[in-house]
Design an enzyme around this catalytic site. Structure first.
Site, PDB file in Angstrom:
ATOM      1  N   GLU A 179      36.061  35.423  37.928  1.00  0.00           N
ATOM      2  CA  GLU A 179      36.794  34.153  38.034  1.00  0.00           C
ATOM      3  C   GLU A 179      36.123  33.013  37.266  1.00  0.00           C
ATOM      4  O   GLU A 179      35.571  32.084  37.871  1.00  0.00           O
ATOM      5  CB  GLU A 179      36.973  33.771  39.508  1.00  0.00           C
ATOM      6  N   GLU A 328      42.009  41.454  43.195  1.00  0.00           N
ATOM      7  CA  GLU A 328      41.648  41.076  44.565  1.00  0.00           C
ATOM      8  C   GLU A 328      42.897  40.555  45.259  1.00  0.00           C
ATOM      9  O   GLU A 328      43.701  39.857  44.636  1.00  0.00           O
ATOM     10  CB  GLU A 328      40.618  39.932  44.569  1.00  0.00           C
TER      11      GLU A 328
HETATM   12  C1  GLA Z   1      37.475  35.018  45.015  1.00  0.00           C
HETATM   13  C2  GLA Z   1      36.243  35.765  44.580  1.00  0.00           C
HETATM   14  C3  GLA Z   1      35.717  36.710  45.615  1.00  0.00           C
HETATM   15  C4  GLA Z   1      35.825  36.110  46.995  1.00  0.00           C
HETATM   16  C5  GLA Z   1      37.264  35.766  47.259  1.00  0.00           C
HETATM   17  C6  GLA Z   1      37.510  35.227  48.647  1.00  0.00           C
HETATM   18  O1  GLA Z   1      38.642  35.532  44.580  1.00  0.00           O
HETATM   19  O2  GLA Z   1      36.423  36.448  43.368  1.00  0.00           O
HETATM   20  O3  GLA Z   1      34.384  37.004  45.303  1.00  0.00           O
HETATM   21  O4  GLA Z   1      35.043  34.980  47.068  1.00  0.00           O
HETATM   22  O5  GLA Z   1      37.638  34.757  46.363  1.00  0.00           O
HETATM   23  O6  GLA Z   1      38.854  34.860  48.826  1.00  0.00           O
END
Ligand code: GLA
Length: 688
Positions: A179, A328
């Site tokens: 991210e 995710e």
């Molecule tokens: C992000 C991060 C993860 C985690 C999630 C929690 O997407 O990439 O490592 O912190 O948020 O929602």
């Protein structure tokens, strides 16, 4: 090097990896499980648990139907406990342990979380925030994305990983970093920005002219005088900074990507996980070098909003023009929202199929098990801190079983659309910097068009303004504020070749440097439209509009249009308002040969937008992919060489019955069906 060019390519690769796996390990469960083009996955932080526990985790994953784990993306301190001393044996053992359970691995490079020894020894690798404070160890994303030393160390750890896993048949691919978001405002980054400007503009004369720096004595006499501004400043400077940030993320990524490519099998993909609507950089720039787009799909507070969420899926699919991954997604709830409510029973499953419907090939849950300590103790998981399943685990198991059933049918399928919505980061930034009415949200404007158009067409592509448009019957550009010459030509050609282009409010007002176009809106498209925006008005009170899209209130913004060509037709007019708008055109359209161009100057409310969507699709010959369905039932077609698969999800508040245009195979339940009953959050997968 040719890498994955189509979703079909990925599926073939995954299938062949599965075959390889079967041959390699005759005792492995992979021999009994089908190859996985559609997979459920999870983020597994094995470094947080004793190795003696791994097998129990993998057994529970296997029982849930998990076929992929993403590992490693925050484990730098474990991989390189001191500078130059690498320990990857544990990860190797984990990849092979997972394979014995029929589970493939995606390796994340750990560069979003540098170890303490690194930032202590090289403090210049820590980023400086906009207020001038240098960050410290103890969280993540504290690194400076433009720092050469950080890049050198990041490249080394990526190289070690690639050398170790680049030819491992159980490793499907790579996620670079995690991210991309936080940037640095240190003096060295600023100097890099100034150099970047020099390369882009060539001379200060050119820069000064294009930014109109005679305004407020902003004239730049030396490149070193150029400041960083992010919210309020010369619009040309604001846009240039964002472009620099995008290019810097791209080179940050390329630094690792090149070394992974050099040391890995071309069958392994390289991706990164982006964040849907997040607009910190231009994703069209950063995604250019990747093989696969992937995003992290979180609802946060509330429940799945199919239009807002669906747009983000389609946006991500548009980055590479092919199927993507949900790297995710939330197993129930998150921990970072104002109220971290759980999704309803059944909603996680509905959301998984909503993702697959929009073209995802993988849905992966973050995270597998609650860490005992660390910043995210309250986040949703599939296992509790005690290592046993939480209630949602059984829903994941159902998803896993359904993916197994539908896999063969969905293999090789992807999304095709007759309608495209144009999306431009530059335009979103430009409007956000000068909203002119604080309620004017460019993302909401995009969704206001997307929702009703999707309900009718049942499939939409979201693409950038310079994308090839010839395959679309209808192209809609809400809020295309910044219009480059190349994009303007692309749009004009599209209309001249018989397409229907609809421009929404604030379109074509700015040029490539975020300066005003020298013509009124829609700038270079004015002649084609045979009309223009005479004046725009920010609204405090809504104005009534009436015409082809019915009558109703229009809020936030009104553009007074004129039609000055005999072929330009007025579709909608303003009612009584500020005197200037009264009775004046609010939407106009002009036929151009076989094509058409339309301008909508009002913010249409729900019912007017529904009517407008009906008109736009009708006049353009767009047909629903499946046919009429009850409101709240989402239809997602995926097309393959052997026909079409329809995914249906009931996101309404009541049970719904869908009559099908012809008998179809019910892939999940079995049998041939002429109609389908869907409970709330119910899912059906149908093939012809
Ligand atoms: C992000 C991060 C993860 C985690 C999630 C929690 O997407 O990439 O490592 O912190 O948020 O929602």
């Amino acid at each position: 090097m040719r890498r994955f060019r189509s979703s079909r390519g990925i599926m073939e690769v995954i299938a062949s990896l599965a075959v390889a796996l079967t041959l390699l390990s005759s005792t492995s469960l992979c021999a009994q499980t089908p190859p996985p083009p559609i997979m459920m996955g999870t983020a597994w932080y094995l470094e947080q648990w004793p190795e003696s526990r791994w097998d129990a985790d993998l057994t529970l994953m296997q029982q849930a139907g998990i076929r992929m784990v993403r590992v490693g993306e925050f484990a730098w301190s474990r991989m390189e406990p001191s500078e130059g001393h690498y320990d990857l044996d544990w990860l190797d053992r984990a990849v092979s342990a997972a394979s014995k359970h029929g589970i493939y691995t995606v390796v994340g490079t750990p560069t979003a979380a540098p170890p303490a020894w690194l930032t202590q020894k090289y403090p210049e690798t820590l980023r400086v925030d906009e207020e001038g404070h240098r960050l410290q160890h103890g969280n993540r994303q504290q690194f400076n994305f433009a720092n050469p030393k950080y890049r050198e160390l990041a490249r080394k750890i990526a190289e070690q990983l690639a050398k170790r896993f680049g030819h491992n048949a159980y490793v499907l691919g790579w996620q670079i970093d995690n991210e991309y978001s936080d940037i640095s405002f240190d003096p060295d980054t600023k100097a890099q920005f100034q150099q970047w400007l020099k390369a882009r503009y060539g001379t200060l004369d050119n820069l000064n002219t294009r930014w109109t720096t005679s305004y407020w004595s902003e004239t730049i006499f030396d490149w070193s005088q150029i400041p960083i501004q992010t919210q309020y400043g010369n619009p040309g400077l604001l846009l240039a900074w964002k472009r620099f940030v995008s290019d810097t993320w791209r080179s940050y990524q390329k630094n690792q990507l090149d070394v992974i490519r050099a040391n890995s099998d071309p069958k392994q993909f390289i991706t990164t996980n982006t964040m849907g609507w997040y607009d910190g950089f231009d994703h069209y720039v950063v995604e250019k070098d990747l093989d696969l787009a992937a995003w992290d799909d979180y609802v946060g507070t509330g429940h799945l909003d199919p239009a807002k969420n669906g747009f983000a899926h389609d946006l991500t699919r548009g980055f590479k023009g092919k199927n993507f991954w949900v790297m995710e997604t939330q197993p129930g709830s998150v921990n970072w929202s104002p109220a971290n409510n759980a999704l309803d029973k059944g909603e996680v499953r509905a959301m998984a199929w909503h993702a697959i419907g929009h073209g995802a090939d993988v849905v992966s849950y973050w995270q597998w098990r609650s860490a005992l300590n660390g910043q995210e103790q309250y986040h949703g998981t599939l296992l509790g801190a005690d290592g046993t399943p939480v209630p949602l685990y059984s829903e994941a198991q159902q998803i896993g079983k359904e993916f197994d059933k539908a896999r063969a049918m969905l293999a090789g399928t992807s999304v095709k659309s007759e309608v495209a919505i144009l999306h431009s980061y530059e335009s979103r930034w430009a409007i956000d910097w000068q909203r002119h009415n604080k309620s004017y949200d460019p993302a909401a404007e995009l969704v206001s068009y997307y929702g009703p158009l999707r309900a009718i067409s049942q499939s939409i592509d979201v693409v950038e303004p310079v994308a090839s448009l010839s395959q679309y019957k209808l192209v809609v550009a809400p809020g295309l504020n910044v219009l480059s010459d190349v994009a303007a030509k692309n749009l004009a050609d599209y209309v001249q070749q018989g397409g229907h282009l609809v421009l929404g409010q604030r379109s074509a007002m700015k040029d490539e440097d975020n300066g005003l176009q020298p013509q009124r809106q829609p700038g270079p498209l004015t002649d084609l439209l045979g009309g223009r925006v005479e004046q725009y008005y920010a609204l405090v009170d809504p104005v009534m509009i009436e015409g082809k899209f019915g009558s109703g209130p229009s809020k936030w913004w009104a553009e007074l249009l004129s039609a000055n060509d005999k072929d330009t037709e007025v579709l909608e007019t303003y009612g009584k308002s500020n005197g200037w708008l009264d009775g004046k055109p609010a939407a106009i359209t002009r036929k151009v040969g076989k094509g058409r161009i339309t301008y909508i100057g009002a913010w249409l409310d729900g019912s007017a937008m529904a009517a407008a969507a009906k008109w736009m699709t009708g006049v353009s010959g767009v047909k629903p992919a499946l046919g009429a369905v009850p409101e709240g039932v989402e239809v997602y077609p995926r097309y393959g060489d052997h026909g079409v698969v329809y995914i249906l999800v009931n996101l309404s508040k009541a049970e719904q019955t869908v009559s099908l245009p012809s008998a179809m195979n019910d892939v999940l339940e079995g049998g041939s069906k002429q109609s389908i009953k869907l409970p709330v959050y119910g899912v059906a997968v149908l093939s012809k």
